[in-house]
Design a protein around this motif. Structure first.
Motif, PDB file in Angstrom:
ATOM      1  N   ALA A 187       0.651  -1.245   0.238  1.00  0.00           N
ATOM      2  CA  ALA A 187      -0.100  -0.084   0.027  1.00  0.00           C
ATOM      3  C   ALA A 187       0.867   1.342  -0.227  1.00  0.00           C
ATOM      4  O   ALA A 187      -0.040   2.241   0.469  1.00  0.00           O
ATOM      5  N   GLY A 188       1.807   0.906  -0.465  1.00  0.00           N
ATOM      6  CA  GLY A 188       2.856   2.276  -0.130  1.00  0.00           C
ATOM      7  C   GLY A 188       3.071   2.802   1.537  1.00  0.00           C
ATOM      8  O   GLY A 188       3.656   3.981   1.293  1.00  0.00           O
ATOM      9  N   GLU A 189       3.006   1.837   2.602  1.00  0.00           N
ATOM     10  CA  GLU A 189       3.772   2.817   3.444  1.00  0.00           C
ATOM     11  C   GLU A 189       4.674   2.285   3.994  1.00  0.00           C
ATOM     12  O   GLU A 189       5.903   1.245   3.840  1.00  0.00           O
ATOM     13  N   PRO A 190       5.803   3.715   4.877  1.00  0.00           N
ATOM     14  CA  PRO A 190       7.017   3.722   5.090  1.00  0.00           C
ATOM     15  C   PRO A 190       6.872   2.043   6.109  1.00  0.00           C
ATOM     16  O   PRO A 190       7.705   2.739   7.118  1.00  0.00           O
ATOM     17  N   VAL A 191       7.371   1.170   5.566  1.00  0.00           N
ATOM     18  CA  VAL A 191       7.372   0.318   6.894  1.00  0.00           C
ATOM     19  C   VAL A 191       8.875  -0.521   6.540  1.00  0.00           C
ATOM     20  O   VAL A 191      10.119  -0.728   5.461  1.00  0.00           O
ATOM     21  N   GLY A 192       9.726  -0.634   7.781  1.00  0.00           N
ATOM     22  CA  GLY A 192      10.708  -1.354   7.710  1.00  0.00           C
ATOM     23  C   GLY A 192      11.312  -2.523   7.098  1.00  0.00           C
ATOM     24  O   GLY A 192       9.995  -3.156   6.346  1.00  0.00           O
ATOM     25  N   GLU A 193      11.936  -3.194   7.683  1.00  0.00           N
ATOM     26  CA  GLU A 193      12.633  -5.255   7.703  1.00  0.00           C
ATOM     27  C   GLU A 193      11.036  -5.801   8.465  1.00  0.00           C
ATOM     28  O   GLU A 193      10.398  -5.740   8.978  1.00  0.00           O
ATOM     29  N   ASN A 194      11.061  -6.844   7.437  1.00  0.00           N
ATOM     30  CA  ASN A 194      10.182  -7.601   8.670  1.00  0.00           C
ATOM     31  C   ASN A 194      11.601  -8.249   9.573  1.00  0.00           C
ATOM     32  O   ASN A 194      12.242  -8.818   9.694  1.00  0.00           O
ATOM     33  N   ASP A 195      10.681  -7.653  11.141  1.00  0.00           N
ATOM     34  CA  ASP A 195      10.869  -8.492  11.640  1.00  0.00           C
ATOM     35  C   ASP A 195       9.847  -8.780  13.066  1.00  0.00           C
ATOM     36  O   ASP A 195       9.304  -7.794  13.423  1.00  0.00           O
TER      37      ASP A 195
END
Length: 573
Positions: free
Chosen positions: A323-331
């Protein structure tokens, strides 16, 4: 604990059994509540008592607590000559008259007294193993059955309960030790003494965990009352968030699901408070099954934390990323919050948890714990320079240990010994991590509905047999709603129907339906599910439809560990 820079590790043990009691007859159709109580719930308390610097979260399903209480009431009434023991195996243990050899009743009890792990329980005790051999001879040679003594069944019943006894009880209880040394020819006094041990161990479950919580060793948490899949009660269509093409039941929605979800949570809080004298901070939603709507209900009922499997956070992060959200790495080793919910969500490290559930049973305890802790230390090293990780190991508190030598006593003792004084890891609880966070929870816009099994609801819905079971429940709920509104039922009848409906809503029935599960267990659970539905129809004074009396599922598979546990990830993923 603010100055303690070690990485927090939470061991969360989930204690759960579904409703095995037929409330109409007060008979327990299966013995797993009291057997796991004397074996696992007692042992898990014993390990924590032996390690005063260890800490853990212990989660109880309220329906389990109430059934333990019911066993204790029945045993006390039986002792005073004013009631019967409602469990056939427990009643047979102290029965003056056992069935005659050669009868179906004798064979049925004999077979029930052999439902134990063959390698870890039966073969461990030579007298029990010899009785199992005799039982096999009995089954294979009908012509000699009449010549065998009832002593076979009497001794088999004693050894069944000795075999299921918890290891911490076995090492400390003189009665258990003397019966094991005697080995055979058990008298009525022996059998009554063993029942006394069973009562004492079960009676100690509540007080021991209350004391552990008071000491600070344990945070006690709770599941919804009868262990339903809350997201599916709220919206059957939530199954399509993680699996868009999953087939759903004919009924598009569970009628009145929001009210039922709230009732399940409120009832859970009431039972928990009655047993433990305190309010729970956290809720392990049944099977780690969560949705955004479920989080809202948890918050409304005062819960501050919950948890699920790591596939759920992967799905949620992927959706946010798309959705274009500024999320980081899968943690997976961080706390999260979703949308406008203030409930902190932790995620199970499926890899670590499943090593305990499916791999380490055949390892030497020191090697297994060394390997597990090595993985934890690698997580710490990988997190250097980042906000502090939280390592969550979550699994059933009862099902894994029968596959370990001596009910896992060596593994668990070593695990607590290593972790209670580790230089880089510290055992803690979720409540403490919410009250004194090691880092701010990561904010995401939406939690993708799913469970700790594969991150989906496929274990409880989507299969034709599971969907038929949901349709039966939805139909029954519709009749229930009309009966509750038509004014015919008095207050007591309404309360009984409300609790009976809750038994029908439990997750376990849907778990076991499907061809991939063992035929005997599928038969047991589908029979009990239909009986619960019939009892509900009787309580609301409505004739049960013919579909309730038709077999739902047959089974025939051979899943790992008998199907009572499943890994968090599908094979190959």
């Amino acid at each position: 604990m603010a100055s303690d820079n070690r990485t927090p590790v939470v061991l969360c043990w989930h204690m759960h059994q579904p409703g095995y009691q037929d409330v109409k007859t007060r008979q327990f159709l299966f013995p797993w509540v009291y057997l796991h109580a004397i074996k696992d719930y007692s042992d898990m308390a014993g390990h924590l008592e032996a390690h005063p610097n260890a800490r853990a979260v212990v989660n109880f399903a309220p329906v389990l607590l109430e059934q333990i209480e019911e066993y204790l009431v029945q045993i006390e009434r039986w002792r005073h000559g004013v009631g019967e023991l409602g469990d056939p195996l427990l009643a047979a243990l102290v029965s003056e008259e056992l069935p005659e050899t050669g009868t179906p009743a004798f064979l049925d009890l004999m077979n029930k007294a052999l439902r134990a792990n063959a390698d870890r329980i039966i073969q461990r005790f030579p007298p029990y193993a010899r009785l199992a051999e005799l039982a096999e001879l009995y089954r294979s040679r009908p012509e000699i059955q009449r010549y065998l003594s009832k002593g076979l069944l009497r001794d088999l019943l004693v050894w069944y309960h000795l075999g299921w006894m918890g290891e911490t009880v076995r090492k400390q209880n003189h009665c258990v030790q003397s019966l094991q040394e005697k080995g055979s020819g058990f008298s009525m006094d022996d059998r009554r003494a063993l029942l006394d041990v069973i009562f004492e161990v079960m009676a100690g479950i509540g007080p021991r965990y209350r004391n552990l919580a008071h000491r600070g060793n344990v945070e006690l948490s709770v599941s919804p009352y009868t262990h339903p899949i809350l997201p599916l009660l709220l919206d059957l269509g939530s199954a399509r968030e993680a699996m868009p093409d999953i087939p759903l039941p004919q009924h598009e929605k569970y009628p009145g699901g929001e009210l039922r979800a709230s009732w399940q949570l409120e009832q859970a809080r009431q039972v928990f408070q009655r047993f433990f004298g305190t309010e729970p901070s956290g809720c392990w939603a049944s099977e780690g099954a969560l949705s955004q709507e479920t989080l809202s209900h948890l918050q409304q009922h005062g819960f501050k934390w919950t948890a699920s499997g790591d596939s759920v956070i992967h799905n949620s992060l992927n959706q946010a990323r798309e959705a274009g959200e500024p999320v980081g790495e899968n943690d997976i080793h961080k706390p999260y919050r979703f949308g406008d919910s203030e409930v902190t969500v932790f995620f199970r490290d499926d890899g670590l948890s499943d090593l305990i559930g499916f791999t380490y049973a055949d390892w030497h305890a020191k090697d297994a714990v060394g390997d597990l802790v090595h993985h934890m230390e690698n997580i710490v090293r990988a997190g250097k320079g980042k906000a502090g990780p939280v390592i969550s190991v979550i699994l059933d508190g009862e099902n894994a240990w029968e596959y370990y030598p001596e009910n896992g006593i060596h593994f668990l003792d070593e695990l607590y010994a290593v972790l209670e004084d580790h230089p880089r890891l510290r055992l803690t609880t979720y409540r403490d991590l919410v009250d004194e966070p090691v880092c701010e929870p990561v904010a995401l816009p939406h939690l993708v509905a799913g469970s700790w099994i594969y991150g989906t609801f496929s274990t409880w819905i989507g299969d034709p047999d599971k969907n038929r079971a949901w349709d039966l429940l939805c139909e029954a709920k519709g009749h229930y709603d009309r009966a509750m509104d038509n004014g015919r039922l008095n207050a007591d009848r309404k309360l009984a129907a409300q609790k009976q409906l809750a038994l029908c809503e439990g997750s376990d029935w849907f778990w076991w339906f499907g061809d991939y599960n063992p035929a005997q267990i599928v038969s047991d659970f589908e029979h009990l599910y239909r009986r619960h539905l019939v009892n509900l129809y009787e309580l609301i004074e409505y004739d049960a439809p013919s579909s309730v009396f038709q077999q739902l599922s047959q089974g025939g598979g051979e899943p790992a560990r008998g199907g009572a546990m499943r890994p968090g990830h599908e094979e190959g993923k």
